[in-house]
Design an enzyme around this catalytic site. Sequence first.
Site, PDB file in Angstrom:
ATOM      1  N   TYR A   1      -1.226  10.475  -7.970  1.00 50.15           N
ATOM      2  CA  TYR A   1       0.163  10.610  -8.219  1.00 50.15           C
ATOM      3  C   TYR A   1       0.456  10.922  -9.620  1.00 50.15           C
ATOM      4  O   TYR A   1       1.589  11.688  -9.914  1.00 50.15           O
ATOM      5  CB  TYR A   1       0.971   9.068  -8.042  1.00 50.15           C
ATOM      6  CG  TYR A   1       0.807   8.598  -6.500  1.00 50.15           C
ATOM      7  CD1 TYR A   1       1.720   9.413  -5.646  1.00 50.15           C
ATOM      8  CD2 TYR A   1      -0.124   7.836  -6.184  1.00 50.15           C
ATOM      9  CE1 TYR A   1       1.745   9.175  -4.365  1.00 50.15           C
ATOM     10  CE2 TYR A   1      -0.219   7.339  -4.777  1.00 50.15           C
ATOM     11  CZ  TYR A   1       0.728   8.091  -3.861  1.00 50.15           C
ATOM     12  OH  TYR A   1       0.572   7.839  -2.517  1.00 50.15           O
TER      13      TYR A   1
ATOM     14  N   HIS B   1      -4.176  -0.146  -3.776  1.00 53.34           N
ATOM     15  CA  HIS B   1      -5.178   0.555  -3.604  1.00 53.34           C
ATOM     16  C   HIS B   1      -6.381  -0.402  -4.411  1.00 53.34           C
ATOM     17  O   HIS B   1      -6.314  -0.843  -5.527  1.00 53.34           O
ATOM     18  CB  HIS B   1      -5.283   1.742  -4.622  1.00 53.34           C
ATOM     19  CG  HIS B   1      -4.126   2.763  -4.018  1.00 53.34           C
ATOM     20  ND1 HIS B   1      -3.564   3.598  -4.778  1.00 53.34           N
ATOM     21  CD2 HIS B   1      -3.928   3.125  -2.721  1.00 53.34           C
ATOM     22  CE1 HIS B   1      -2.921   4.634  -4.011  1.00 53.34           C
ATOM     23  NE2 HIS B   1      -3.048   4.206  -2.577  1.00 53.34           N
TER      24      HIS B   1
ATOM     25  N   ARG C   1       5.985   6.210   1.262  1.00 57.90           N
ATOM     26  CA  ARG C   1       5.351   5.396   0.299  1.00 57.90           C
ATOM     27  C   ARG C   1       4.901   6.407  -0.892  1.00 57.90           C
ATOM     28  O   ARG C   1       5.002   5.822  -1.891  1.00 57.90           O
ATOM     29  CB  ARG C   1       3.813   4.955   1.137  1.00 57.90           C
ATOM     30  CG  ARG C   1       2.581   4.456   0.513  1.00 57.90           C
ATOM     31  CD  ARG C   1       1.552   4.218   1.448  1.00 57.90           C
ATOM     32  NE  ARG C   1       0.295   3.933   0.994  1.00 57.90           N
ATOM     33  CZ  ARG C   1      -0.011   2.772   0.383  1.00 57.90           C
ATOM     34  NH1 ARG C   1       0.929   1.750   0.246  1.00 57.90           N
ATOM     35  NH2 ARG C   1      -1.367   2.620  -0.060  1.00 57.90           N
TER      36      ARG C   1
ATOM     37  N   LYS D   1      -5.403  -2.879   3.939  1.00 58.58           N
ATOM     38  CA  LYS D   1      -6.837  -2.361   4.447  1.00 58.58           C
ATOM     39  C   LYS D   1      -7.768  -3.242   4.048  1.00 58.58           C
ATOM     40  O   LYS D   1      -7.693  -4.117   3.123  1.00 58.58           O
ATOM     41  CB  LYS D   1      -7.093  -1.043   3.800  1.00 58.58           C
ATOM     42  CG  LYS D   1      -6.385   0.007   4.276  1.00 58.58           C
ATOM     43  CD  LYS D   1      -6.648   1.453   3.498  1.00 58.58           C
ATOM     44  CE  LYS D   1      -6.085   2.605   4.311  1.00 58.58           C
ATOM     45  NZ  LYS D   1      -6.718   3.884   3.955  1.00 58.58           N
TER      46      LYS D   1
ATOM     47  N   ARG E   1       2.332   0.808   3.855  1.00 61.13           N
ATOM     48  CA  ARG E   1       1.725   1.567   4.974  1.00 61.13           C
ATOM     49  C   ARG E   1       2.415   1.592   6.234  1.00 61.13           C
ATOM     50  O   ARG E   1       3.021   0.391   6.680  1.00 61.13           O
ATOM     51  CB  ARG E   1       0.236   1.599   4.916  1.00 61.13           C
ATOM     52  CG  ARG E   1      -0.611   1.705   3.705  1.00 61.13           C
ATOM     53  CD  ARG E   1      -2.002   1.676   4.034  1.00 61.13           C
ATOM     54  NE  ARG E   1      -2.877   1.766   2.678  1.00 61.13           N
ATOM     55  CZ  ARG E   1      -3.221   1.008   1.827  1.00 61.13           C
ATOM     56  NH1 ARG E   1      -2.918  -0.457   2.132  1.00 61.13           N
ATOM     57  NH2 ARG E   1      -3.969   1.203   0.911  1.00 61.13           N
TER      58      ARG E   1
ATOM     59  N   HIS F   1       4.852   7.918   5.697  1.00 61.19           N
ATOM     60  CA  HIS F   1       3.832   7.866   4.441  1.00 61.19           C
ATOM     61  C   HIS F   1       4.595   8.537   3.528  1.00 61.19           C
ATOM     62  O   HIS F   1       4.232   8.329   2.360  1.00 61.19           O
ATOM     63  CB  HIS F   1       2.630   8.539   4.904  1.00 61.19           C
ATOM     64  CG  HIS F   1       1.174   7.715   4.253  1.00 61.19           C
ATOM     65  ND1 HIS F   1       1.143   6.483   4.671  1.00 61.19           N
ATOM     66  CD2 HIS F   1       0.494   8.014   3.374  1.00 61.19           C
ATOM     67  CE1 HIS F   1       0.253   6.122   4.234  1.00 61.19           C
ATOM     68  NE2 HIS F   1      -0.378   7.151   3.247  1.00 61.19           N
TER      69      HIS F   1
END
Length: 312
Positions: free
Chosen positions: A291, A282, A259, A186, A162, A256
């Site tokens: 995806y 994730h 990514r 995150k 990210r 992004h």
Amino acid sequence: MARYEENQLWQEFEPQQVKPVIEFLDYLAQQKNYSSLTIENYQRQLIKLLQFTKENALQNWAQVKPIHIRQLSAKHHRLGASAKTIALLLSAGRRFFEYLVFQERLQSNPAKGVKAPKIPKNLPKTVAVDQLSALLSGIDTSEEIGVRDLAIAELFYSSGLRLAELVRLNLDDLDINQATARILGKGRKERIVPVGRIALRTIKQWLNIRHIWLSGQADQALFITRQKNRLTPRSIQKRMEYWGKVVGLNGRLHPHKFRHSCATHILESSGDLRAVQELLGHANLSTTQIYTHLDFQQLAKVYDSAHPRAKK
């Protein structure tokens, strides 16, 4: 807690309503280690909830019932809010009421079970392999800033980072011998990602220039400006957009996209969804599964063009 209490937005609401909200935001900051941006988003949504309770003369949180949460959702739908915006509002409210139940201030969560409008799935935008190769080959490394920008682009694509993760990278996060990087993602969760051979080579070239730019000064930031400052997210966005235009890439080149392209290209080659989940950091596999829709789109295109009975 002072940072929230000083906010003038609270002053129009009753103190007994505001106090639990302030404590909840402080809990997210201190106990859950949420970023300031995430907390600001929660604050924004909870102010909408406070405004609704004021408009409907709900004087304490125990008076809020599921019917009120549905009315809140309907109100913002009438005002033209998107499904995603309403979902964020309901999610923030649900988490807040969960906190109050946990604190034994409420017996039940009035937002539990109230469904948000269905959010249409927007598939991530990717760049085809040949276009990405053309981009990476088209970054001019005859100047030092080009070497830095190529290292950034290669690392984005190599490791699926990210933008905020790349900005935060420090020199000691990079293990050149092991060809890995330690990423703070995150929720301040750490993960180790591989760094590809070509990305590693360009980073080594950049490190030589970085040493010259710093002129003996100590700085931990992996990517810096000529003024010896850590690169900002906006600076990186502008540099990638610039190179996208230089090589004539279709559409705006946002970091992004590297990514998304990294994840899609690995999934197309390996089919290993779990590996892509680990790489991207994730928390839930369902986030990574988007995806697979991209992969199916590619399959559908191949089918339509190749199968004898696909079209008449």
